[in-house]
Motif scaffolding. Structure first.
Motif, PDB file in Angstrom:
ATOM      1  N   LEU A  66       0.933  -1.210   0.149  1.00  0.00           N
ATOM      2  CA  LEU A  66      -0.097   0.042  -0.140  1.00  0.00           C
ATOM      3  C   LEU A  66       0.645   1.123   0.071  1.00  0.00           C
ATOM      4  CD1 LEU A  66      -2.527  -1.120   2.654  1.00  0.00           C
ATOM      5  CD2 LEU A  66      -2.794  -1.195   0.258  1.00  0.00           C
ATOM      6  N   GLU A  67       0.548   2.099  -0.823  1.00  0.00           N
ATOM      7  CA  GLU A  67       1.395   3.485  -0.759  1.00  0.00           C
ATOM      8  C   GLU A  67       0.152   4.715  -0.947  1.00  0.00           C
ATOM      9  OE1 GLU A  67       4.944   5.403  -3.259  1.00  0.00           O
ATOM     10  OE2 GLU A  67       4.568   3.408  -3.547  1.00  0.00           O
ATOM     11  N   SER A  68       0.352   5.464  -0.220  1.00  0.00           N
ATOM     12  CA  SER A  68      -0.278   7.041  -0.654  1.00  0.00           C
ATOM     13  C   SER A  68       0.611   8.007  -1.060  1.00  0.00           C
ATOM     14  CB  SER A  68      -1.199   7.144   0.559  1.00  0.00           C
ATOM     15  OG  SER A  68      -2.162   6.182   0.791  1.00  0.00           O
ATOM     16  N   ARG A  69      -0.140   8.760  -1.743  1.00  0.00           N
ATOM     17  CA  ARG A  69       0.632  10.248  -2.346  1.00  0.00           C
ATOM     18  C   ARG A  69      -0.348  11.354  -2.389  1.00  0.00           C
ATOM     19  NH1 ARG A  69      -0.825   7.497  -6.220  1.00  0.00           N
ATOM     20  NH2 ARG A  69      -0.912   8.017  -8.636  1.00  0.00           N
ATOM     21  N   GLU A  70       0.438  12.500  -1.993  1.00  0.00           N
ATOM     22  CA  GLU A  70      -0.428  13.546  -2.095  1.00  0.00           C
ATOM     23  C   GLU A  70      -0.292  14.377  -3.541  1.00  0.00           C
ATOM     24  OE1 GLU A  70      -1.169  17.960  -1.711  1.00  0.00           O
ATOM     25  OE2 GLU A  70       0.996  16.929  -1.693  1.00  0.00           O
ATOM     26  N   TYR A  71      -1.372  15.076  -3.856  1.00  0.00           N
ATOM     27  CA  TYR A  71      -1.114  15.665  -5.161  1.00  0.00           C
ATOM     28  C   TYR A  71      -2.140  16.690  -5.004  1.00  0.00           C
ATOM     29  CZ  TYR A  71      -1.279  16.922 -10.296  1.00  0.00           C
ATOM     30  OH  TYR A  71      -1.097  17.896 -11.356  1.00  0.00           O
ATOM     31  N   ASN A  72      -1.759  18.129  -4.993  1.00  0.00           N
ATOM     32  CA  ASN A  72      -2.843  19.176  -5.053  1.00  0.00           C
ATOM     33  C   ASN A  72      -3.662  18.936  -3.874  1.00  0.00           C
ATOM     34  OD1 ASN A  72      -1.566  20.512  -7.377  1.00  0.00           O
ATOM     35  ND2 ASN A  72      -3.041  19.586  -8.684  1.00  0.00           N
ATOM     36  N   GLY A  73      -2.941  18.853  -2.933  1.00  0.00           N
ATOM     37  CA  GLY A  73      -4.112  18.893  -1.682  1.00  0.00           C
ATOM     38  C   GLY A  73      -4.889  17.836  -1.503  1.00  0.00           C
ATOM     39  N   LYS A  74      -4.879  16.471  -2.524  1.00  0.00           N
ATOM     40  CA  LYS A  74      -5.625  15.288  -2.362  1.00  0.00           C
ATOM     41  C   LYS A  74      -4.792  13.929  -2.271  1.00  0.00           C
ATOM     42  CE  LYS A  74      -9.635  16.977  -4.778  1.00  0.00           C
ATOM     43  NZ  LYS A  74     -10.714  16.515  -5.598  1.00  0.00           N
ATOM     44  N   TRP A  75      -5.191  13.288  -1.742  1.00  0.00           N
ATOM     45  CA  TRP A  75      -4.534  11.887  -1.253  1.00  0.00           C
ATOM     46  C   TRP A  75      -4.878  10.827  -1.913  1.00  0.00           C
ATOM     47  CZ3 TRP A  75      -0.088  11.415   1.240  1.00  0.00           C
ATOM     48  CH2 TRP A  75       0.471  12.285   1.875  1.00  0.00           C
ATOM     49  N   TYR A  76      -3.930   9.964  -2.676  1.00  0.00           N
ATOM     50  CA  TYR A  76      -4.330   8.811  -3.499  1.00  0.00           C
ATOM     51  C   TYR A  76      -3.553   7.667  -3.083  1.00  0.00           C
ATOM     52  CZ  TYR A  76      -6.104  12.738  -6.822  1.00  0.00           C
ATOM     53  OH  TYR A  76      -6.579  13.867  -7.271  1.00  0.00           O
ATOM     54  N   THR A  77      -4.401   6.568  -2.996  1.00  0.00           N
ATOM     55  CA  THR A  77      -3.722   5.369  -2.659  1.00  0.00           C
ATOM     56  C   THR A  77      -3.632   4.337  -3.654  1.00  0.00           C
ATOM     57  OG1 THR A  77      -4.603   6.017  -0.546  1.00  0.00           O
ATOM     58  CG2 THR A  77      -4.035   3.548  -0.796  1.00  0.00           C
TER      59      THR A  77
END
Length: 115
Positions: A66-77
């Motif tokens: 599992l990995e999450s990342r932030e882009y433009n204030g939103k988080w994607y997993t």
């Protein structure tokens, strides 16, 4: 982490070019078993698409990261597959990493809740 279940959907393979060259990925939906089945969309990257050769209807046990990342204030997993065992596992149809919470008592029948 590992989950087991049945491949119920294979989505269309995607590809593109990035700063590290060309990439390929394919998403699969796995449905776990048990009283409360869950659907989990997992992603297979690169040559592992051909190596794992997942098919709709197969029982599998997949090792995931599992990995999450932030882009433009939103988080994607992302749920990335790194290992596949076809035919499921001894705990076939369940999420292996989750404990059994069907009871709140230990073997002697004592309540184990801290409150």
């Amino acid at each position: 982490m590992e989950i087991s279940g049945k491949v119920i959907q294979a989505l269309v393979e995607q590809s593109g070019n990035g700063r590290n060259g060309t990439w390929r990925k394919r998403d699969y939906v796995i449905e776990t078993g048990g009283n409360y089945p869950k659907k989990v969309c997992v992603t297979v990257w690169g040559d592992k698409i051909d190596q794992f050769d997942l098919k709709v209807g197969e029982e599998v046990s997949v090792g995931i990261e599992l990995e999450s990342r932030e882009y433009n204030g939103k988080w994607y997993t992302d749920v990335k597959v790194w290992k596949v065992n076809k035919g499921g596992s001894p705990t076939k149809g369940s999420v292996v990493s989750e404990p059994d919470v069907t009871t709140f008592n230990d073997e002697s029948g004592d309540d184990i809740l801290p409150f």
